[in-house]
Scaffold this motif. Structure first.
Motif, mmCIF file in Angstrom:
data_model
loop_
_atom_site.group_PDB
_atom_site.id
_atom_site.type_symbol
_atom_site.label_atom_id
_atom_site.label_comp_id
_atom_site.label_asym_id
_atom_site.label_seq_id
_atom_site.Cartn_x
_atom_site.Cartn_y
_atom_site.Cartn_z
ATOM 1 N N PHE A 126 0.840 -1.193 0.000
ATOM 2 C CA PHE A 126 0.000 0.000 0.000
ATOM 3 C C PHE A 126 0.871 1.236 0.000
ATOM 4 C CE2 PHE A 126 -2.500 -3.457 1.534
ATOM 5 C CZ PHE A 126 -3.737 -3.254 0.962
ATOM 6 N N PRO A 127 0.548 2.244 -0.759
ATOM 7 C CA PRO A 127 -0.693 2.560 -1.452
ATOM 8 C C PRO A 127 -0.771 2.056 -2.895
ATOM 9 C CG PRO A 127 0.688 4.495 -1.483
ATOM 10 C CD PRO A 127 1.444 3.421 -0.717
ATOM 11 N N ALA A 128 0.210 1.274 -3.369
ATOM 12 C CA ALA A 128 0.190 0.824 -4.770
ATOM 13 C C ALA A 128 -1.085 0.052 -5.109
ATOM 14 C CB ALA A 128 1.421 -0.026 -5.070
ATOM 15 N N ILE A 129 -1.571 -0.776 -4.181
ATOM 16 C CA ILE A 129 -2.808 -1.531 -4.444
ATOM 17 C C ILE A 129 -3.980 -0.569 -4.577
ATOM 18 C CG2 ILE A 129 -4.520 -3.042 -3.348
ATOM 19 C CD1 ILE A 129 -2.180 -4.822 -2.501
ATOM 20 N N THR A 130 -4.078 0.375 -3.680
ATOM 21 C CA THR A 130 -5.164 1.351 -3.746
ATOM 22 C C THR A 130 -5.121 2.121 -5.064
ATOM 23 O OG1 THR A 130 -5.007 1.561 -1.344
ATOM 24 C CG2 THR A 130 -6.294 3.226 -2.492
ATOM 25 N N ASP A 131 -3.941 2.511 -5.487
ATOM 26 C CA ASP A 131 -3.805 3.244 -6.757
ATOM 27 C C ASP A 131 -4.234 2.383 -7.941
ATOM 28 O OD1 ASP A 131 -2.888 5.443 -5.351
ATOM 29 O OD2 ASP A 131 -0.763 4.994 -5.725
ATOM 30 N N ALA A 132 -3.869 1.093 -7.922
ATOM 31 C CA ALA A 132 -4.261 0.189 -9.014
ATOM 32 C C ALA A 132 -5.775 -0.010 -9.045
ATOM 33 C CB ALA A 132 -3.555 -1.155 -8.854
ATOM 34 N N LEU A 133 -6.390 -0.118 -7.878
ATOM 35 C CA LEU A 133 -7.849 -0.285 -7.818
ATOM 36 C C LEU A 133 -8.566 0.945 -8.365
ATOM 37 C CD1 LEU A 133 -8.159 -2.029 -4.344
ATOM 38 C CD2 LEU A 133 -8.624 -3.063 -6.588
ATOM 39 N N GLU B 253 -7.692 2.718 -10.730
ATOM 40 C CA GLU B 253 -7.633 2.639 -12.196
ATOM 41 C C GLU B 253 -8.637 1.634 -12.757
ATOM 42 O OE1 GLU B 253 -5.802 4.602 -14.248
ATOM 43 O OE2 GLU B 253 -5.340 5.686 -12.382
ATOM 44 N N GLN B 254 -9.033 0.652 -11.960
ATOM 45 C CA GLN B 254 -9.927 -0.410 -12.423
ATOM 46 C C GLN B 254 -11.402 -0.121 -12.169
ATOM 47 O OE1 GLN B 254 -8.674 -4.191 -10.789
ATOM 48 N NE2 GLN B 254 -6.525 -3.659 -11.056
ATOM 49 N N PHE B 255 -11.699 0.871 -11.328
ATOM 50 C CA PHE B 255 -13.084 1.139 -10.938
ATOM 51 C C PHE B 255 -13.442 2.601 -11.136
ATOM 52 C CE2 PHE B 255 -12.138 -2.760 -8.746
ATOM 53 C CZ PHE B 255 -13.328 -3.457 -8.778
ATOM 54 N N ASN B 256 -14.630 2.829 -11.680
ATOM 55 C CA ASN B 256 -15.206 4.169 -11.712
ATOM 56 C C ASN B 256 -15.906 4.406 -10.382
ATOM 57 O OD1 ASN B 256 -14.398 4.835 -14.340
ATOM 58 N ND2 ASN B 256 -16.139 3.727 -15.211
ATOM 59 N N GLU B 257 -15.870 5.620 -9.920
ATOM 60 C CA GLU B 257 -16.466 5.994 -8.630
ATOM 61 C C GLU B 257 -15.893 5.150 -7.492
ATOM 62 O OE1 GLU B 257 -20.760 6.500 -8.620
ATOM 63 O OE2 GLU B 257 -20.716 7.023 -10.758
ATOM 64 N N PHE B 258 -14.601 4.860 -7.569
ATOM 65 C CA PHE B 258 -13.918 4.094 -6.520
ATOM 66 C C PHE B 258 -13.987 4.848 -5.197
ATOM 67 C CE2 PHE B 258 -10.182 3.371 -3.888
ATOM 68 C CZ PHE B 258 -10.164 1.995 -3.777
ATOM 69 N N THR B 259 -14.435 4.161 -4.155
ATOM 70 C CA THR B 259 -14.463 4.733 -2.809
ATOM 71 C C THR B 259 -13.876 3.724 -1.845
ATOM 72 O OG1 THR B 259 -16.492 5.957 -3.326
ATOM 73 C CG2 THR B 259 -15.934 5.706 -0.989
ATOM 74 N N GLU B 260 -12.799 4.087 -1.200
ATOM 75 C CA GLU B 260 -12.216 3.214 -0.171
ATOM 76 C C GLU B 260 -13.011 3.406 1.114
ATOM 77 O OE1 GLU B 260 -8.149 2.635 2.392
ATOM 78 O OE2 GLU B 260 -7.949 3.414 0.357
ATOM 79 N N VAL C 156 -14.251 -6.780 -0.541
ATOM 80 C CA VAL C 156 -13.374 -6.894 0.616
ATOM 81 C C VAL C 156 -12.223 -7.771 0.158
ATOM 82 C CG1 VAL C 156 -13.135 -7.683 2.996
ATOM 83 C CG2 VAL C 156 -15.322 -6.725 2.222
ATOM 84 N N GLN C 157 -11.001 -7.222 0.176
ATOM 85 C CA GLN C 157 -9.832 -7.980 -0.269
ATOM 86 C C GLN C 157 -8.852 -8.151 0.875
ATOM 87 O OE1 GLN C 157 -8.494 -5.770 -3.826
ATOM 88 N NE2 GLN C 157 -8.954 -7.646 -4.947
ATOM 89 N N TRP C 158 -8.360 -9.393 0.989
ATOM 90 C CA TRP C 158 -7.323 -9.709 1.972
ATOM 91 C C TRP C 158 -6.056 -10.078 1.236
ATOM 92 C CZ3 TRP C 158 -9.764 -13.313 6.237
ATOM 93 C CH2 TRP C 158 -10.756 -12.604 6.931
ATOM 94 N N TYR C 159 -4.929 -9.595 1.729
ATOM 95 C CA TYR C 159 -3.610 -9.873 1.166
ATOM 96 C C TYR C 159 -2.716 -10.420 2.280
ATOM 97 C CZ TYR C 159 -5.134 -6.703 -2.532
ATOM 98 O OH TYR C 159 -5.834 -6.107 -3.544
ATOM 99 N N CYS C 160 -1.958 -11.476 1.973
ATOM 100 C CA CYS C 160 -1.065 -12.040 2.974
ATOM 101 C C CYS C 160 0.090 -12.779 2.304
ATOM 102 C CB CYS C 160 -1.830 -13.019 3.866
ATOM 103 S SG CYS C 160 -0.862 -13.672 5.240
#
Length: 173
Positions: A86-93, A95-102, A135-139
């Motif tokens: 993070f924040p690379a994952i948030t930035d990539a998301l 780009e993939q979604f319109n109206e992206f809201t974390e 909801v995404q989990w990363y490990c």
């Protein structure tokens, strides 16, 4: 009358604990998961495993699902930590979604390893007809990156608790 009460005491536990769960073992031997018997599992491209909810009725236009992917690379979990994503994952998301809201982001333990969760909503650029909540989990575990994603129609919370149980029950191998 006593026979009816006895029958109710026998039937009640069956009715109250009626959901049956199945066990799934990844063909590559990287994880085990339990999921409700009315959900369907499928293996898709790149060995991604999907658990899909049953239909919520005739008006249900989106079947909620959990997908799990596992990628192996030498530096995962050693030189590269989950917080480094993070924040690379948030930035990539974004780009993939319109109206992206974390909605939220947190760090926790999953299989006794450091993990991250991000929850967000938006319209996928691949299919803008339905607003989804994910909801995404990363490990990182044993040089592998485990990603589990629960995707639901944003307005439908019916399967949220079941999805959490499935995700919490994923055991790495």
């Amino acid at each position: 009358m006593r026979h009816y009460l006895f029958a109710l005491f026998i039937i009640f536990p069956v009715l109250s604990f009626g959901q049956q769960w199945k066990s799934f073992t990844d063909t590559a031997g990287k994880f085990i998961a339990k999921y409700p018997s009315e959900w369907v599992n499928k293996i898709k491209e790149n060995n991604r495993v999907f658990f899909t909810s049953p239909s919520d009725g005739d008006a249900d236009i989106f079947l909620e699902n959990i997908n799990i992917s596992v990628t192996t690379k030498a530096g995962y979990g050693t030189s590269l930590k989950v917080k480094d994503l993070f924040p690379a994952i948030t930035d990539a998301l974004k780009e993939q979604f319109n109206e992206f809201t974390e909605e939220s982001q947190r760090f926790f333990k999953w299989n006794n390893a450091d993990a991250a969760e991000i929850t967000y909503t938006g319209y996928s650029k691949l299919d803008e007809s339905i607003k989804v909540r994910a909801v995404q989990w990363y490990c990182f575990y044993r040089s592998r990156l485990y990603i589990a994603t629960f995707v639901a129609e944003a307005a439908n919370a019916k399967h949220n608790n079941t999805a959490r149980k499935i995700m919490n029950g994923i055991l790495f191998k």
